[in-house]
Design a protein around this motif. Structure first.
Motif, PDB file in Angstrom:
ATOM      1  N   GLU A 208       0.819  -1.224   0.000  1.00  0.00           N
ATOM      2  CA  GLU A 208       0.000   0.000   0.000  1.00  0.00           C
ATOM      3  C   GLU A 208       0.852   1.274   0.000  1.00  0.00           C
ATOM      4  O   GLU A 208       0.395   2.329  -0.427  1.00  0.00           O
ATOM      5  CB  GLU A 208      -0.934   0.006   1.221  1.00  0.00           C
ATOM      6  CG  GLU A 208      -0.214  -0.130   2.548  1.00  0.00           C
ATOM      7  CD  GLU A 208      -1.185  -0.263   3.708  1.00  0.00           C
ATOM      8  OE1 GLU A 208      -2.343   0.119   3.527  1.00  0.00           O
ATOM      9  OE2 GLU A 208      -0.764  -0.739   4.778  1.00  0.00           O
ATOM     10  N   ASN A 209       2.102   1.178   0.465  1.00  0.00           N
ATOM     11  CA  ASN A 209       2.953   2.363   0.513  1.00  0.00           C
ATOM     12  C   ASN A 209       3.708   2.599  -0.785  1.00  0.00           C
ATOM     13  O   ASN A 209       4.424   3.588  -0.930  1.00  0.00           O
ATOM     14  CB  ASN A 209       3.957   2.237   1.669  1.00  0.00           C
ATOM     15  CG  ASN A 209       3.253   2.194   3.021  1.00  0.00           C
ATOM     16  OD1 ASN A 209       2.256   2.874   3.221  1.00  0.00           O
ATOM     17  ND2 ASN A 209       3.765   1.388   3.937  1.00  0.00           N
ATOM     18  N   LEU A 210       3.551   1.660  -1.738  1.00  0.00           N
ATOM     19  CA  LEU A 210       4.229   1.802  -3.021  1.00  0.00           C
ATOM     20  C   LEU A 210       3.340   2.550  -4.017  1.00  0.00           C
ATOM     21  O   LEU A 210       2.116   2.401  -4.010  1.00  0.00           O
ATOM     22  CB  LEU A 210       4.560   0.434  -3.608  1.00  0.00           C
ATOM     23  CG  LEU A 210       5.632  -0.399  -2.898  1.00  0.00           C
ATOM     24  CD1 LEU A 210       5.702  -1.769  -3.547  1.00  0.00           C
ATOM     25  CD2 LEU A 210       6.983   0.279  -2.967  1.00  0.00           C
ATOM     26  N   LYS A 211       3.961   3.339  -4.860  1.00  0.00           N
ATOM     27  CA  LYS A 211       3.230   3.928  -5.984  1.00  0.00           C
ATOM     28  C   LYS A 211       3.326   2.938  -7.138  1.00  0.00           C
ATOM     29  O   LYS A 211       4.384   2.767  -7.750  1.00  0.00           O
ATOM     30  CB  LYS A 211       3.851   5.271  -6.369  1.00  0.00           C
ATOM     31  CG  LYS A 211       3.105   5.971  -7.495  1.00  0.00           C
ATOM     32  CD  LYS A 211       3.818   7.233  -7.933  1.00  0.00           C
ATOM     33  CE  LYS A 211       3.076   7.857  -9.117  1.00  0.00           C
ATOM     34  NZ  LYS A 211       3.813   9.009  -9.667  1.00  0.00           N
ATOM     35  N   TRP A 212       2.217   2.245  -7.432  1.00  0.00           N
ATOM     36  CA  TRP A 212       2.257   1.154  -8.399  1.00  0.00           C
ATOM     37  C   TRP A 212       2.322   1.629  -9.849  1.00  0.00           C
ATOM     38  O   TRP A 212       2.904   0.977 -10.691  1.00  0.00           O
ATOM     39  CB  TRP A 212       1.052   0.231  -8.203  1.00  0.00           C
ATOM     40  CG  TRP A 212       1.354  -0.813  -7.191  1.00  0.00           C
ATOM     41  CD1 TRP A 212       1.267  -0.689  -5.844  1.00  0.00           C
ATOM     42  CD2 TRP A 212       1.858  -2.128  -7.440  1.00  0.00           C
ATOM     43  NE1 TRP A 212       1.682  -1.847  -5.220  1.00  0.00           N
ATOM     44  CE2 TRP A 212       2.050  -2.754  -6.180  1.00  0.00           C
ATOM     45  CE3 TRP A 212       2.174  -2.842  -8.585  1.00  0.00           C
ATOM     46  CZ2 TRP A 212       2.532  -4.047  -6.044  1.00  0.00           C
ATOM     47  CZ3 TRP A 212       2.648  -4.139  -8.458  1.00  0.00           C
ATOM     48  CH2 TRP A 212       2.827  -4.729  -7.198  1.00  0.00           C
ATOM     49  N   HIS A 213       1.682   2.749 -10.121  1.00  0.00           N
ATOM     50  CA  HIS A 213       1.636   3.222 -11.505  1.00  0.00           C
ATOM     51  C   HIS A 213       2.444   4.509 -11.666  1.00  0.00           C
ATOM     52  O   HIS A 213       2.483   5.340 -10.760  1.00  0.00           O
ATOM     53  CB  HIS A 213       0.189   3.465 -11.943  1.00  0.00           C
ATOM     54  CG  HIS A 213      -0.642   2.221 -11.955  1.00  0.00           C
ATOM     55  ND1 HIS A 213      -1.545   1.924 -10.963  1.00  0.00           N
ATOM     56  CD2 HIS A 213      -0.690   1.196 -12.835  1.00  0.00           C
ATOM     57  CE1 HIS A 213      -2.121   0.759 -11.236  1.00  0.00           C
ATOM     58  NE2 HIS A 213      -1.614   0.296 -12.351  1.00  0.00           N
ATOM     59  N   ASP A 214       3.067   4.631 -12.808  1.00  0.00           N
ATOM     60  CA  ASP A 214       3.841   5.834 -13.133  1.00  0.00           C
ATOM     61  C   ASP A 214       3.535   6.175 -14.596  1.00  0.00           C
ATOM     62  O   ASP A 214       4.027   5.533 -15.527  1.00  0.00           O
ATOM     63  CB  ASP A 214       5.333   5.551 -12.931  1.00  0.00           C
ATOM     64  CG  ASP A 214       6.184   6.807 -13.097  1.00  0.00           C
ATOM     65  OD1 ASP A 214       5.834   7.653 -13.941  1.00  0.00           O
ATOM     66  OD2 ASP A 214       7.200   6.926 -12.387  1.00  0.00           O
ATOM     67  N   SER A 215       2.686   7.173 -14.789  1.00  0.00           N
ATOM     68  CA  SER A 215       2.220   7.526 -16.138  1.00  0.00           C
ATOM     69  C   SER A 215       3.372   7.922 -17.059  1.00  0.00           C
ATOM     70  O   SER A 215       3.366   7.610 -18.254  1.00  0.00           O
ATOM     71  CB  SER A 215       1.210   8.675 -16.075  1.00  0.00           C
ATOM     72  OG  SER A 215       0.075   8.282 -15.335  1.00  0.00           O
ATOM     73  N   LYS A 216       4.377   8.589 -16.502  1.00  0.00           N
ATOM     74  CA  LYS A 216       5.516   9.025 -17.317  1.00  0.00           C
ATOM     75  C   LYS A 216       6.299   7.814 -17.841  1.00  0.00           C
ATOM     76  O   LYS A 216       6.644   7.755 -19.019  1.00  0.00           O
ATOM     77  CB  LYS A 216       6.418   9.930 -16.485  1.00  0.00           C
ATOM     78  CG  LYS A 216       7.548  10.554 -17.291  1.00  0.00           C
ATOM     79  CD  LYS A 216       8.339  11.525 -16.424  1.00  0.00           C
ATOM     80  CE  LYS A 216       9.460  12.175 -17.258  1.00  0.00           C
ATOM     81  NZ  LYS A 216      10.242  13.126 -16.432  1.00  0.00           N
TER      82      LYS A 216
END
Length: 404
Positions: free
Chosen positions: A64-72
Motif C-alpha cells: 500500500e505504501n508503493l506507488k504502483w503506476h507511473d504515467s511518465k
C-alpha cells in the motif's frame, strides 16, 4: 492457455488510476474498474490446472505504501508498473516459480515464549502468559496462532523447537483456554535445553525432509543468528517486534505455495506423525522383513486420470529427494500421457497415505526400451521397499511387451 501443456504464470489485470464514473467506477456497470474486476473473475473461474495467476490487486493492497503506476514511465516505455513496484512484483512471481519447481517451504519450526504467546511460561506460569482477546497484545498472539493453524490445515508441517521443560510447555497447549493451536496440530514437539541447530537437524532427519524446506521463527536474535550461521539452508525470520506484524512478516517473503491443494495435504500432519510411531516400532524389532510385513502394507496402482493428476503433478514438483531428475509435468501434460504414467497409492495398519509415487515413462520401439522420464516418491514412505516392488512390476511388464 489451450496451446501449451507447460506450466503458465500470468498476472491478473491491475486496477487503473482513471475512471469512467468517478467514485462509482468499481461498482457501476460500464465503469473501467468494474470491467477489470469482471475480466479477472472470468480468468479465475475458467483457470485450467496448468495456469497460475499472480493476483496484482492483492499485491497492491499489500504494498500500500508503493506507488504502483507511473504515467511518465508508461508513456515512455509502455511498462505498466512503476520502478518501485517491480521488485515487489518480481518477488511474488519468483515465489510462484519456486512453488511450481517444488522449492517452497514445507515446515515451520516454532519457538514458544514470546512467539506463540507473550511472556515466558517457565517464569510466568499458565495464567501469567499473554494470550487471548482480553488485551491487544494477547489478541495478536491469538491471531498468529489462527494463521499458523490454517497453514497446518493446508499441509504445512508445524514443529516446536523450544528451550523449555517439555511437560510445562505442553500444558499450555492442553490447558490454556485461549490456545488456538493444539498438540494435534504439531507434527514434532521438541522442548529441551540443547542446541537448537542440532534439534532442527534431528527434526529434519525424523521427517526425512531437507533443511531447505524449513522456515524458523524465533523472537531471540541470538538463536536466529545461530541457525542462520549453522544451517544456512533454513529460512530464518526473527519475530522480536510487534506480534500484530508477525503474519505480515511471513507473508512478505511469500514462502508457501497452495496451488491445487489435495486430500494428501489435509492429512499431512497425521501422516508425518505416523512416521514417528513407525520409527519407534521399528526400533523394537530386530528382523526388518518381519516388521515390514506386520505393518500390513497395501500398494494400489492406477493410471493417470482427472481425479489423481493434480496430486501427481504436485508430487513431481514438490518432492526433491527420491526423484530421478528436475523435470516436472503440469496436470494437463500428465493427462496427455494416460498410457505412460503409473500412479501409486499406499496404506498400512497406521493409515492411508494416499498417492505417494508417480512414474512417467515412454516406449522406445526402435531399441525395444522402456525409458523412465521421471520417477518420484514421497519421503513419508522411505524404507518401505516400495521402490523394489515397482522395479519388479516394471520388469514383468517389460517382458510382457517383449522389451529388452
Amino acid at each position: 492457455w489451450k496451446n501449451t501443456k507447460k506450466n503458465i504464470i500470468q498476472t491478473t489485470f491491475d486496477p487503473i488510476n482513471i475512471s469512467n464514473f468517478g467514485k462509482l467506477d468499481g461498482i457501476k456497470f460500464g465503469g473501467f474498474s468494474h470491467y477489470i474486476k469482471l475480466v479477472n473473475s472470468i480468468l479465475i473461474e475458467t483457470l485450467p490446472r496448468h495456469v497460475d495467476l499472480v493476483d496484482i490487486e492483492n499485491l497492491i493492497i499489500k504494498g500500500e505504501n508503493l506507488k504502483w503506476h507511473d504515467s511518465k514511465i508508461y508513456n515512455l516505455t509502455k511498462q505498466p508498473y512503476s520502478m518501485n513496484a517491480l521488485p515487489f512484483l518480481a518477488k511474488d512471481i519468483s515465489s510462484c516459480i519456486s512453488g511450481i519447481l517444488g522449492l517452497s517451504k514445507k515446515v515451520v519450526i516454532l519457538d514458544l515464549d514470546n512467539t506463540l504467546w507473550g511472556g515466558v511460561i517457565g517464569d510466568d506460569g499458565l495464567n501469567g502468559i499473554i494470550l487471548g482477546e482480553e488485551t491487544p497484545l494477547g489478541q495478536s498472539f491469538s491471531n498468529f496462532q489462527t494463521y499458523l493453524k490454517s497453514l497446518s490445515q493446508k499441509g504445512i508441517l508445524l514443529c516446536v523447537c523450544s528451550k523449555n521443560d517439555p511437560k510445562i510447555a505442553k500444558e499450555v497447549f492442553s490447558k490454556h483456554k485461549h490456545m488456538n493451536l493444539k498438540l494435534e496440530d504439531i507434527t514434532l514437539f521438541v522442548a529441551n535445553y540443547e542446541n537448537k541447530a542440532q534439534n532442527i537437524k534431528n527434526i529434519s532427519k525424523t521427517l526425512n525432509l531437507n533443511l531447505d524446506s524449513f522456515i524458523f521463527l524465533d523472537d531471540s536474535k541470538i538463536e536466529c543468528e545461530l541457525i542462520a550461521k549453522e544451517l544456512p539452508e533454513v529460512m530464518v525470520l526473527n519475530m522480536d517486534d510487534d506480534p500484530s506484524q508477525f503474519i505480515e512478516k511471513i507473508e512478505s517473503v511469500a514462502p508457501f505455495y497452495f496451488k491445487n491443494i489435495t486430500k494428501e495435504d489435509f492429512n499431512r500432519t497425521n501422516s508425518y506423525k505416523s512416521i514417528n510411531l513407525l520409527n519407534k516400532e521399528k526400533s523394537k524389532n530386530k528382523n526388518i522383513d518381519d516388521f515390514l510385513k506386520n505393518l500390513k502394507p497395501k500398494i494400489i496402482l492406477d493410471k493417470i486420470n482427472n481425479n489423481n493428476c493434480d496430486r501427481s503433478a504436485q508430487l513431481l514438483s514438490k518432492t526433491n529427494q527420491f526423484k530421478f531428475n528436475s523435470k516436472i509435468f503440469s496436470s494437463k501434460n500428465l493427462l496427455s500421457k494416460k498410457k505412460n504414467c503409473i500412479v501409486i497409492s499406499f496404506e498400512d495398519k497406521f493409515q492411508n497415505y494416499g498417492i505417494i509415487s508417480v512414474i512417467v515413462y515412454n516406449h522406445i520401439n526402435k531399441t525395444k526400451t522402456l525409458n523412465i522420464e521421471n520417477w518420484v516418491m514421497s519421503c513419508r514412505v522411505f524404507s518401505r521397499r516400495i521402490e523394489n516392488y515397482m522395479i519388479d512390476y516394471l520388469i514383468n511388464n517389460l517382458r510382457k511387451d517383449k522389451l529388452k
